[in-house]
Design a protein around this motif. Structure first.
Motif, short mmCIF file in Angstrom:
data_model
loop_
_atom_site.label_atom_id
_atom_site.label_comp_id
_atom_site.label_asym_id
_atom_site.label_seq_id
_atom_site.Cartn_x
_atom_site.Cartn_y
_atom_site.Cartn_z
N SER A 94 0.80 -1.22 0.00
CA SER A 94 0.00 0.00 0.00
C SER A 94 0.83 1.27 0.00
O SER A 94 0.30 2.35 0.20
N GLY A 95 2.13 1.16 -0.24
CA GLY A 95 2.98 2.35 -0.24
C GLY A 95 2.71 3.23 -1.45
O GLY A 95 2.08 2.82 -2.43
N ARG A 96 3.23 4.45 -1.35
CA ARG A 96 2.94 5.42 -2.41
C ARG A 96 4.06 6.46 -2.47
O ARG A 96 4.61 6.85 -1.45
N PHE A 97 4.36 6.92 -3.68
CA PHE A 97 5.26 8.05 -3.89
C PHE A 97 4.48 9.07 -4.69
O PHE A 97 3.98 8.77 -5.78
N SER A 98 4.34 10.28 -4.16
CA SER A 98 3.59 11.33 -4.84
C SER A 98 4.48 12.53 -5.08
O SER A 98 5.29 12.90 -4.22
N LEU A 99 4.33 13.15 -6.24
CA LEU A 99 5.01 14.41 -6.54
C LEU A 99 3.99 15.53 -6.54
O LEU A 99 2.94 15.42 -7.18
N LEU A 100 4.30 16.59 -5.82
CA LEU A 100 3.40 17.73 -5.71
C LEU A 100 4.20 19.01 -5.88
O LEU A 100 5.43 19.01 -5.81
N SER A 101 3.49 20.11 -6.02
CA SER A 101 4.15 21.40 -5.96
C SER A 101 4.20 21.82 -4.49
O SER A 101 3.37 21.36 -3.69
N PRO A 102 5.14 22.67 -4.10
CA PRO A 102 5.24 23.06 -2.69
C PRO A 102 3.99 23.75 -2.14
O PRO A 102 3.77 23.74 -0.93
N GLU A 103 3.17 24.31 -3.02
CA GLU A 103 1.97 25.01 -2.56
C GLU A 103 0.83 24.06 -2.16
O GLU A 103 -0.11 24.46 -1.51
N VAL A 104 0.91 22.81 -2.56
CA VAL A 104 -0.17 21.86 -2.31
C VAL A 104 0.02 21.22 -0.93
O VAL A 104 1.06 20.63 -0.66
N GLU A 105 -0.97 21.37 -0.09
CA GLU A 105 -0.96 20.72 1.22
C GLU A 105 -1.56 19.32 1.10
O GLU A 105 -2.62 19.16 0.51
N PRO A 106 -0.89 18.30 1.66
CA PRO A 106 -1.50 16.97 1.62
C PRO A 106 -2.78 16.94 2.44
O PRO A 106 -2.94 17.67 3.40
N LYS A 107 -3.71 16.10 2.01
CA LYS A 107 -4.96 15.93 2.76
C LYS A 107 -4.64 15.36 4.13
O LYS A 107 -3.67 14.62 4.30
N SER A 108 -5.45 15.67 5.12
CA SER A 108 -5.14 15.25 6.49
C SER A 108 -4.97 13.74 6.61
O SER A 108 -4.10 13.26 7.32
N LYS A 109 -5.77 12.96 5.87
CA LYS A 109 -5.64 11.51 5.93
C LYS A 109 -4.30 11.06 5.35
O LYS A 109 -3.65 10.16 5.87
N GLU A 110 -3.87 11.70 4.26
CA GLU A 110 -2.59 11.36 3.65
C GLU A 110 -1.42 11.75 4.54
O GLU A 110 -0.41 11.07 4.58
#
Length: 113
Positions: free
Chosen positions: A41-57
């Motif tokens: 169930s692992g995950r690698f995500s790429l985001l921009s610095p402005e995007v806040e991860p969802k609280s569950k994530e």
């Protein structure tokens, strides 16, 4: 979780990434190697610095890699994150055996296994 390991690589430059089958090894300056195994169930995500991860994530993120100059954030949620050094990496990689997908793989080694 991976608090001590993340603190050990905080501020260090990521030099390279090695893949051995289902295992990733992130090499940082200063002889720090992070061993990653995503599990089922692992995950690698790429985001921009402005995007806040969802609280569950946020609850499952074990390591964040930030490069503000490039404008990217890598979030790693994995079953295994382990801080190693170059020597322990070599020991672990040697026990894993050859990876047929690597460019430096020796096909003859597979016939002898």
């Amino acid at each position: 979780r991976f608090v001590d390991g993340a603190a050990a690589v905080d501020g260090r430059t990521l030099l390279r990434i090695e893949v051995h089958g289902k295992y990733l090894f992130y090499f940082f300056e200063g002889d720090a190697v992070v061993h990653i195994h995503f599990g089922m169930s692992g995950r690698f995500s790429l985001l921009s610095p402005e995007v806040e991860p969802k609280s569950k994530e946020k609850e499952t993120i074990r390591l964040m890699l930030v490069n503000l100059e490039a404008g990217i954030v890598g979030e790693i949620s994995a079953m295994t994150l382990q801080l190693l050094n170059e020597k322990t990496y070599c020991d672990k990689a040697g026990k894993l055996g050859p990876d047929p997908l690597r460019e430096d793989a020796d096909p003859e080694r597979f016939w002898h296994k």
